[in-house]
Design a protein around this motif. Sequence first.
Motif, PDB file in Angstrom:
ATOM      1  N   THR A   1     -14.599  11.741  -0.962  1.00  0.00           N
ATOM      2  CA  THR A   1     -14.622  11.395  -2.386  1.00  0.00           C
ATOM      3  C   THR A   1     -15.529  12.346  -3.166  1.00  0.00           C
ATOM      4  OG1 THR A   1     -16.353   9.753  -1.893  1.00  0.00           O
ATOM      5  CG2 THR A   1     -14.080   8.960  -2.027  1.00  0.00           C
ATOM      6  N   GLY A   2     -16.645  12.747  -2.573  1.00  0.00           N
ATOM      7  CA  GLY A   2     -17.572  13.640  -3.270  1.00  0.00           C
ATOM      8  C   GLY A   2     -16.969  14.993  -3.576  1.00  0.00           C
ATOM      9  N   THR A   3     -16.299  15.594  -2.598  1.00  0.00           N
ATOM     10  CA  THR A   3     -15.689  16.909  -2.826  1.00  0.00           C
ATOM     11  C   THR A   3     -14.514  16.811  -3.795  1.00  0.00           C
ATOM     12  OG1 THR A   3     -14.342  16.613  -0.825  1.00  0.00           O
ATOM     13  CG2 THR A   3     -16.397  17.844  -0.594  1.00  0.00           C
ATOM     14  N   VAL A   4     -13.800  15.679  -3.758  1.00  0.00           N
ATOM     15  CA  VAL A   4     -12.695  15.478  -4.699  1.00  0.00           C
ATOM     16  C   VAL A   4     -13.213  15.425  -6.127  1.00  0.00           C
ATOM     17  CG1 VAL A   4     -11.000  13.790  -5.529  1.00  0.00           C
ATOM     18  CG2 VAL A   4     -11.096  14.375  -3.109  1.00  0.00           C
ATOM     19  N   ILE A   5     -14.306  14.717  -6.344  1.00  0.00           N
ATOM     20  CA  ILE A   5     -14.892  14.598  -7.684  1.00  0.00           C
ATOM     21  C   ILE A   5     -15.286  15.983  -8.214  1.00  0.00           C
ATOM     22  CG2 ILE A   5     -16.898  13.740  -8.969  1.00  0.00           C
ATOM     23  CD1 ILE A   5     -16.732  11.238  -7.114  1.00  0.00           C
ATOM     24  N   ILE A   6     -15.888  16.793  -7.358  1.00  0.00           N
ATOM     25  CA  ILE A   6     -16.262  18.154  -7.756  1.00  0.00           C
ATOM     26  C   ILE A   6     -15.010  18.961  -8.103  1.00  0.00           C
ATOM     27  CG2 ILE A   6     -17.249  20.337  -6.943  1.00  0.00           C
ATOM     28  CD1 ILE A   6     -19.133  18.641  -5.180  1.00  0.00           C
ATOM     29  N   GLY A   7     -13.972  18.854  -7.258  1.00  0.00           N
ATOM     30  CA  GLY A   7     -12.733  19.586  -7.501  1.00  0.00           C
ATOM     31  C   GLY A   7     -12.055  19.173  -8.795  1.00  0.00           C
ATOM     32  N   LEU A   8     -12.047  17.866  -9.069  1.00  0.00           N
ATOM     33  CA  LEU A   8     -11.440  17.376 -10.307  1.00  0.00           C
ATOM     34  C   LEU A   8     -12.132  17.979 -11.526  1.00  0.00           C
ATOM     35  CD1 LEU A   8     -10.939  13.580  -9.461  1.00  0.00           C
ATOM     36  CD2 LEU A   8      -9.125  15.217  -9.996  1.00  0.00           C
ATOM     37  N   PHE A   9     -13.459  18.016 -11.498  1.00  0.00           N
ATOM     38  CA  PHE A   9     -14.215  18.521 -12.646  1.00  0.00           C
ATOM     39  C   PHE A   9     -14.026  20.028 -12.816  1.00  0.00           C
ATOM     40  CE2 PHE A   9     -18.074  20.196 -14.645  1.00  0.00           C
ATOM     41  CZ  PHE A   9     -18.085  19.450 -15.814  1.00  0.00           C
ATOM     42  N   LEU A  10     -14.176  20.783 -11.736  1.00  0.00           N
ATOM     43  CA  LEU A  10     -14.038  22.238 -11.832  1.00  0.00           C
ATOM     44  C   LEU A  10     -12.610  22.637 -12.192  1.00  0.00           C
ATOM     45  CD1 LEU A  10     -16.177  23.439  -8.787  1.00  0.00           C
ATOM     46  CD2 LEU A  10     -16.820  23.356 -11.203  1.00  0.00           C
ATOM     47  N   GLY A  11     -11.620  21.902 -11.657  1.00  0.00           N
ATOM     48  CA  GLY A  11     -10.231  22.176 -12.004  1.00  0.00           C
ATOM     49  C   GLY A  11      -9.948  21.923 -13.475  1.00  0.00           C
TER      50      GLY A  11
ATOM     51  N   MET B   1      -4.934  10.576  -4.028  1.00  0.00           N
ATOM     52  CA  MET B   1      -4.636   9.767  -2.848  1.00  0.00           C
ATOM     53  C   MET B   1      -5.901   9.435  -2.053  1.00  0.00           C
ATOM     54  SD  MET B   1      -0.933  10.870  -1.348  1.00  0.00           S
ATOM     55  CE  MET B   1      -1.267  12.610  -1.121  1.00  0.00           C
ATOM     56  N   ILE B   2      -6.852  10.375  -2.010  1.00  0.00           N
ATOM     57  CA  ILE B   2      -8.114  10.103  -1.329  1.00  0.00           C
ATOM     58  C   ILE B   2      -8.887   9.005  -2.066  1.00  0.00           C
ATOM     59  CG2 ILE B   2     -10.386  11.068  -0.769  1.00  0.00           C
ATOM     60  CD1 ILE B   2      -8.971  13.720  -0.168  1.00  0.00           C
ATOM     61  N   LEU B   3      -8.943   9.109  -3.401  1.00  0.00           N
ATOM     62  CA  LEU B   3      -9.659   8.101  -4.185  1.00  0.00           C
ATOM     63  C   LEU B   3      -8.970   6.740  -4.096  1.00  0.00           C
ATOM     64  CD1 LEU B   3     -10.542  10.119  -7.424  1.00  0.00           C
ATOM     65  CD2 LEU B   3     -12.029   9.602  -5.482  1.00  0.00           C
ATOM     66  N   VAL B   4      -7.640   6.715  -4.242  1.00  0.00           N
ATOM     67  CA  VAL B   4      -6.904   5.455  -4.176  1.00  0.00           C
ATOM     68  C   VAL B   4      -6.983   4.865  -2.771  1.00  0.00           C
ATOM     69  CG1 VAL B   4      -4.613   4.400  -4.324  1.00  0.00           C
ATOM     70  CG2 VAL B   4      -5.350   6.018  -6.070  1.00  0.00           C
ATOM     71  N   GLY B   5      -6.890   5.719  -1.757  1.00  0.00           N
ATOM     72  CA  GLY B   5      -7.016   5.243  -0.387  1.00  0.00           C
ATOM     73  C   GLY B   5      -8.362   4.590  -0.138  1.00  0.00           C
ATOM     74  N   SER B   6      -9.418   5.169  -0.715  1.00  0.00           N
ATOM     75  CA  SER B   6     -10.751   4.579  -0.572  1.00  0.00           C
ATOM     76  C   SER B   6     -10.831   3.226  -1.268  1.00  0.00           C
ATOM     77  CB  SER B   6     -11.808   5.531  -1.163  1.00  0.00           C
ATOM     78  OG  SER B   6     -11.855   6.750  -0.453  1.00  0.00           O
ATOM     79  N   LEU B   7     -10.221   3.134  -2.445  1.00  0.00           N
ATOM     80  CA  LEU B   7     -10.216   1.860  -3.181  1.00  0.00           C
ATOM     81  C   LEU B   7      -9.445   0.783  -2.427  1.00  0.00           C
ATOM     82  CD1 LEU B   7      -9.622   3.138  -6.840  1.00  0.00           C
ATOM     83  CD2 LEU B   7     -11.703   2.060  -5.955  1.00  0.00           C
TER      84      LEU B   7
ATOM     85  N   ILE C   1       0.840  -1.197   0.000  1.00  0.00           N
ATOM     86  CA  ILE C   1       0.000   0.000   0.000  1.00  0.00           C
ATOM     87  C   ILE C   1       0.877   1.249   0.000  1.00  0.00           C
ATOM     88  CG2 ILE C   1      -1.595   1.377   1.407  1.00  0.00           C
ATOM     89  CD1 ILE C   1      -2.908  -1.242   2.281  1.00  0.00           C
ATOM     90  N   ALA C   2       1.953   1.229   0.795  1.00  0.00           N
ATOM     91  CA  ALA C   2       2.877   2.367   0.855  1.00  0.00           C
ATOM     92  C   ALA C   2       3.508   2.634  -0.504  1.00  0.00           C
ATOM     93  CB  ALA C   2       3.959   2.101   1.900  1.00  0.00           C
ATOM     94  N   VAL C   3       3.877   1.571  -1.221  1.00  0.00           N
ATOM     95  CA  VAL C   3       4.473   1.720  -2.548  1.00  0.00           C
ATOM     96  C   VAL C   3       3.454   2.321  -3.520  1.00  0.00           C
ATOM     97  CG1 VAL C   3       5.385   0.485  -4.547  1.00  0.00           C
ATOM     98  CG2 VAL C   3       6.154  -0.130  -2.248  1.00  0.00           C
ATOM     99  N   ILE C   4       2.236   1.781  -3.509  1.00  0.00           N
ATOM    100  CA  ILE C   4       1.203   2.248  -4.442  1.00  0.00           C
ATOM    101  C   ILE C   4       0.894   3.723  -4.217  1.00  0.00           C
ATOM    102  CG2 ILE C   4      -1.229   2.034  -5.093  1.00  0.00           C
ATOM    103  CD1 ILE C   4      -0.980  -0.974  -4.490  1.00  0.00           C
ATOM    104  N   ILE C   5       0.672   4.107  -2.966  1.00  0.00           N
ATOM    105  CA  ILE C   5       0.329   5.494  -2.681  1.00  0.00           C
ATOM    106  C   ILE C   5       1.538   6.405  -2.913  1.00  0.00           C
ATOM    107  CG2 ILE C   5      -0.471   7.111  -0.911  1.00  0.00           C
ATOM    108  CD1 ILE C   5      -2.137   4.900   0.269  1.00  0.00           C
ATOM    109  N   GLY C   6       2.746   5.896  -2.660  1.00  0.00           N
ATOM    110  CA  GLY C   6       3.948   6.662  -2.956  1.00  0.00           C
ATOM    111  C   GLY C   6       4.074   6.962  -4.442  1.00  0.00           C
ATOM    112  N   VAL C   7       3.763   5.966  -5.274  1.00  0.00           N
ATOM    113  CA  VAL C   7       3.783   6.163  -6.726  1.00  0.00           C
ATOM    114  C   VAL C   7       2.740   7.194  -7.134  1.00  0.00           C
ATOM    115  CG1 VAL C   7       3.286   5.074  -8.951  1.00  0.00           C
ATOM    116  CG2 VAL C   7       4.695   3.879  -7.274  1.00  0.00           C
ATOM    117  N   VAL C   8       1.531   7.052  -6.594  1.00  0.00           N
ATOM    118  CA  VAL C   8       0.451   7.985  -6.931  1.00  0.00           C
ATOM    119  C   VAL C   8       0.820   9.409  -6.512  1.00  0.00           C
ATOM    120  CG1 VAL C   8      -1.948   8.627  -6.411  1.00  0.00           C
ATOM    121  CG2 VAL C   8      -1.356   6.231  -6.820  1.00  0.00           C
TER     122      VAL C   8
END
Length: 268
Positions: free
Chosen positions: A109-119, A28-34, A6-13
Motif C-alpha cells: 500500500t505504501g509504494t502504491v500511494i507514492i506511485g499514485l502521487f508521482l504519476g 486492486m492492491i488498495l481494494v484487496g487490502s480493504l 469479491i471477484a465481482v468487485i475486483i473485476g469491476v475495479v
Amino acid sequence: MSDNLIAVIIGVVQGLTEFLPVSSTGHMILVGSLLGYEGESATVFEVFIQLGSMLAVFILYREKFIRMLNPSNVFGPGLTIRHILAGIVPVMAVGYLMHELIKTYLFSTGTVIIGLFLGALLLLVAEKFGKRFSGKEQVNDVENISIKQAFYVGLFQILSLWPGFSRSGSTISGGMFFGLTRKAAAEFSFIIAVPVMLIACTYDMIKNFDKLTGNDLTMISIGFVVAFVIAYISIVWFMRFLNKSTLASFAYYRIILSAIAYYYFFIK
C-alpha cells in the motif's frame, strides 16, 4: 463477504481502471487490502483477470491487430508490428530483469500511494509542457506514429513497473511529450498493452497454475467476464472523453486518492 462477490468487485475495479490513467494494479492492491483479500491467491487472481481487459482491447481494435499480424504488412505503411516491438521491448527487458525485486518490494500500500502521487504529477506536467517539449505538430492518428516515437513511449512505460504509477498514464504522458495527441497516445497505449500483459500474465500463470483450487477457478471465471465487460465500456467512454477534456481530472483524483489511502492505512 463471499468470494464470488469479491471477484465481482475486483473485476469491476480492474476493468474500470486498467486503461484509465489511474493505475489498475494500485487500485486492486488498495481494494484487496480493504476487502482482506490478499496473499498468493489474490495475486494469481488479479493476474488472470487482466486477460479479460486485454480481450476487450483486442476486440475493439481487432482490425488493427489482424492487419499488423499479417506478415506482408511488417514494413508497410501505418502502424506495424515493428512499432509494437519498439514500444514493448524496453519494459519487457526491465520487467524480466527486475521481476522478483518488483514483486518483493513494490507490491504494498505504501509504494502504491507514492506511485499514485508521482504519476499524478507526471500527468499534470505532460498536460502543461508536453506539446511545448515535443516542439512539432502533433500526430493525431496512431497510424502515423514513428518508430522513434513508439520507442520513447516504451521507455515511459517502464515507469508502470512501479505499482500505482499506471501503465496507461505513463505511456500517454510519454506520447504527449514526444509529439502525440492524447487520443493517439491513448490508442497506442491500449494496443501495446495487449502483448505486454499477455506475456506477463502467461509467465505468472505458468509459475502459479498448480497452486489454483476449484474455488480459485470459479472466482477467476467471474472476474474475467466482469473485467472484460467493464473494460470494454471504459475504453469506449475514455476515448470519447479525450475528444473534449484533458487528463488533469485524473491527476487530481489520484492525488485525492493517495491522500485518503495514506490517512486510512498509516494514520487512522
